[in-house]
Design an enzyme around this catalytic site. Structure first.
Site, PDB file in Angstrom:
ATOM      1  N   SER A 124      -6.472   3.682   1.625  1.00 42.95           N
ATOM      2  CA  SER A 124      -6.231   3.189   2.986  1.00 42.95           C
ATOM      3  C   SER A 124      -6.083   1.676   2.937  1.00 42.95           C
ATOM      4  CB  SER A 124      -7.394   3.590   3.896  1.00 42.95           C
ATOM      5  OG  SER A 124      -8.587   2.936   3.486  1.00 42.95           O
ATOM      6  N   SER A 132     -16.290  -3.461   9.984  1.00 38.64           N
ATOM      7  CA  SER A 132     -16.125  -2.225  10.755  1.00 38.64           C
ATOM      8  C   SER A 132     -14.652  -2.083  11.105  1.00 38.64           C
ATOM      9  CB  SER A 132     -16.964  -2.273  12.037  1.00 38.64           C
ATOM     10  OG  SER A 132     -16.700  -1.153  12.849  1.00 38.64           O
ATOM     11  N   ASN A 133     -14.036  -1.030  10.608  1.00 44.37           N
ATOM     12  CA  ASN A 133     -12.625  -0.768  10.900  1.00 44.37           C
ATOM     13  C   ASN A 133     -12.532   0.199  12.071  1.00 44.37           C
ATOM     14  OD1 ASN A 133      -9.885  -0.565  10.875  1.00 44.37           O
ATOM     15  ND2 ASN A 133      -9.737   0.513   8.924  1.00 44.37           N
ATOM     16  N   GLN A 163     -17.483   7.911   1.792  1.00 46.28           N
ATOM     17  CA  GLN A 163     -16.978   8.682   2.930  1.00 46.28           C
ATOM     18  C   GLN A 163     -17.290  10.167   2.771  1.00 46.28           C
ATOM     19  OE1 GLN A 163     -12.888   7.370   2.701  1.00 46.28           O
ATOM     20  NE2 GLN A 163     -13.153   5.867   4.365  1.00 46.28           N
ATOM     21  N   GLY A 179      -9.308  -4.076  14.499  1.00 50.44           N
ATOM     22  CA  GLY A 179      -8.716  -3.140  15.439  1.00 50.44           C
ATOM     23  C   GLY A 179      -7.546  -2.371  14.846  1.00 50.44           C
ATOM     24  N   ARG A 223       0.827  -1.209   0.000  1.00 53.58           N
ATOM     25  CA  ARG A 223       0.000   0.000   0.000  1.00 53.58           C
ATOM     26  C   ARG A 223       0.860   1.258   0.000  1.00 53.58           C
ATOM     27  NH1 ARG A 223      -0.971   3.835   4.613  1.00 53.58           N
ATOM     28  NH2 ARG A 223      -2.824   4.993   4.000  1.00 53.58           N
ATOM     29  N   ASP A 234     -21.771 -22.153  12.792  1.00 51.22           N
ATOM     30  CA  ASP A 234     -21.061 -22.745  13.929  1.00 51.22           C
ATOM     31  C   ASP A 234     -19.636 -22.210  14.008  1.00 51.22           C
ATOM     32  OD1 ASP A 234     -19.481 -24.218  12.081  1.00 51.22           O
ATOM     33  OD2 ASP A 234     -20.985 -25.810  12.035  1.00 51.22           O
ATOM     34  N   HIS A 251     -25.329 -17.545  15.600  1.00 50.26           N
ATOM     35  CA  HIS A 251     -25.041 -18.922  16.018  1.00 50.26           C
ATOM     36  C   HIS A 251     -26.207 -19.871  15.763  1.00 50.26           C
ATOM     37  CE1 HIS A 251     -22.406 -21.803  17.537  1.00 50.26           C
ATOM     38  NE2 HIS A 251     -22.311 -21.457  18.815  1.00 50.26           N
ATOM     39  N   ASP A 305     -18.495   6.460  10.788  1.00 50.53           N
ATOM     40  CA  ASP A 305     -18.844   7.442  11.811  1.00 50.53           C
ATOM     41  C   ASP A 305     -19.128   8.771  11.118  1.00 50.53           C
ATOM     42  OD1 ASP A 305     -19.165   8.693  14.289  1.00 50.53           O
ATOM     43  OD2 ASP A 305     -17.049   9.294  14.344  1.00 50.53           O
TER      44      ASP A 305
END
Length: 443
Positions: free
Chosen positions: A268, A361-362, A340, A386, A253, A418, A414, A311
């Site tokens: 990104s 979700s980053n 964005q 994360g 990158r 599984d 669930h 966000d």
């Protein structure tokens, strides 16, 4: 009822009544106090009504100021109501579990003759608030009391109720500034004196201020999140987590991000994560599906419409990039840039929000290493990534090297997914982000 006795000395001595002098005296059993309503005062916090939980008194009971009268329940808390008067309970106006409004009369109470506070509330003229003759005699002459009960009553004018408060708080009435007529010490004077004592001990008096608040209505994206997350409560979440070393991906990158930036494209790490998710779904298509709870069936989708949690000024929103299976990294980056920009303006169109089949979700771009993502029905899986951390790791030769480590957590429904299935999918995704060359072999 008054009973009158006539005592004649001659009768006692067997003499003729007509020939003797006699006198009369009477004993009365009347109560001369005034009966007043005991009203429910405003207990604050905008409370308009309360429910009677328990009575601590009954008709015929005698109460003093500060004695517990009843306990009431509002929609916020339980409150114990105490007496403002000295007197006799005449009648209760509510039963347990009845609802009383603020300002309504809870009971009737017959006041004692020297109930100063009650007189103030009844707005009796000042000339009727002075001590009675009997009371004056008590103040001047006093009586036989224990030393702890003798607090300058010889010179201080005060009702028995006020003197009792002074005695209980070890206050010398001579030290209290009186505001009543003729130098009479009122209950308010005692309370003010106690406040001064407390202020002196604390150094200064801190006045409690009303709590300020701002009412924020649910609207826009936040209102939508309320609805979707409420639906999510019915889903049994299974979470699988792992870590990945994306050192090679970061290198790829970084080689092209500056040149792309000159073309107006921000690259990104997220486009690589999105493409890796699509590649893994090609090998495990049943995870790219919607659950029909009514029919208990899976509706497997051929299009990889991968949602990206964003966000925005109006809250969390998850638009999707459609048909990711047909896009390359650069095309995904362009779509991500477009969404964005719209998100920053809070103007994402409905088409970009509909038909999401799989979500990512980053959270790492904001902060945080671990998280438990929440599934948005009818989807089956959501992933959360994360922040990247530089940590020591061992290479294949056993040497300690610096690694670019991210943690990923997958939440799956669930009821239909599984643990083994989720682990296999996570390993596929990990393979692509740790070996980005494979993402470039096909579109």
């Amino acid at each position: 009822m008054a009973l009158t006795w006539r005592l004649a000395a001659s009768t006692l001595l067997g003499r003729n009544v007509r020939d003797q002098k006699y006198r009369f005296f009477s004993v009365s059993c009347f109560r001369y106090g005034t009966v007043v309503p005991f009203k429910l005062s405003d207990i604050g916090e905008g409370i308009r009504d309360v429910t009677i939980k328990e009575w601590f008194v009954k008709p015929g009971d005698r109460v003093s100021q500060f004695d517990n009268i009843c306990e009431v329940q509002s929609d916020k808390a339980s409150v114990t109501i105490t007496s403002r008067y000295d007197g006799l309970i005449k009648a209760l106006h509510y039963k347990v579990d009845d609802v009383a409004l603020i300002g309504d009369s809870l009971l009737d109470i017959e006041l004692d003759g020297d109930n100063g506070n009650a007189r103030d509330e009844m707005t009796i003229p000042d000339d009727q608030q002075g001590p009675t003759k009997t009371e004056s005699n008590q103040i001047i002459e006093g009586d036989e009391r224990k030393p702890a009960e003798q607090y300058a009553i010889e010179k201080a004018l005060a009702t028995p109720a006020v003197r009792r408060i002074a005695m209980e708080n070890n206050i010398n009435l001579k030290d209290v500034v009186s505001t009543g007529k003729g130098g009479r010490v009122l209950k308010e004077d005692i309370l003010a004196h106690l406040e001064k004592i407390s202020a002196g001990l604390a150094g200064k008096r801190v006045e409690e201020k009303p709590t300020a608040e701002t009412v924020v209505p649910m609207k826009g994206y936040t209102k939508h999140m309320w609805k979707t997350m409420t639906q999510s409560l019915s889903i049994p979440h299974f979470v699988y987590s792992d870590e990945c070393d994306i050192k090679e991906l970061v290198t790829h990158r970084n080689k092209v991000k500056d040149s792309l930036k000159q073309q107006g494209i921000s690259l990104s790490l997220m486009p690589f994560f999105i493409k890796a998710a699509s590649r893994a779904l090609e090998k495990m298509p049943n995870l790219n599906a919607w659950l029909d709870e009514k029919d208990q069936t899976l509706r497997v989708q051929t299009s990889h419409n991968i949602g990206i949690a964003m966000d925005t000024p109006d809250g969390l929103i998850t638009p999707n990039i459609k048909n990711v299976q047909d896009l390359n990294i650069l095309e995904i980056a362009k779509e991500l840039n477009r969404l964005q920009e719209l998100g920053n303006k809070c103007s994402i169109p409905l088409n970009d929000l509909s038909n999401t089949t799989f979500s990512l979700s980053n959270i790492g771009v904001i902060g945080g290493t671990y998280m438990k993502p929440i599934i948005v029905p009818p989807q089956l899986v959501v992933g959360a990534i994360g922040k990247m951390r530089k940590l020591p790791r061992f290479d294949d030769d056993g040497n300690v090297v610096a690694g670019n480590i991210i943690c990923v957590s997958w939440a799956a429904d669930h009821r239909v997914v599984d643990g083994a299935t989720m682990a296999k999918y996570s390993n596929l995704w990990k393979h692509y982000v740790e070996n980005p060359t494979y993402l470039l072999l096909e579109a």
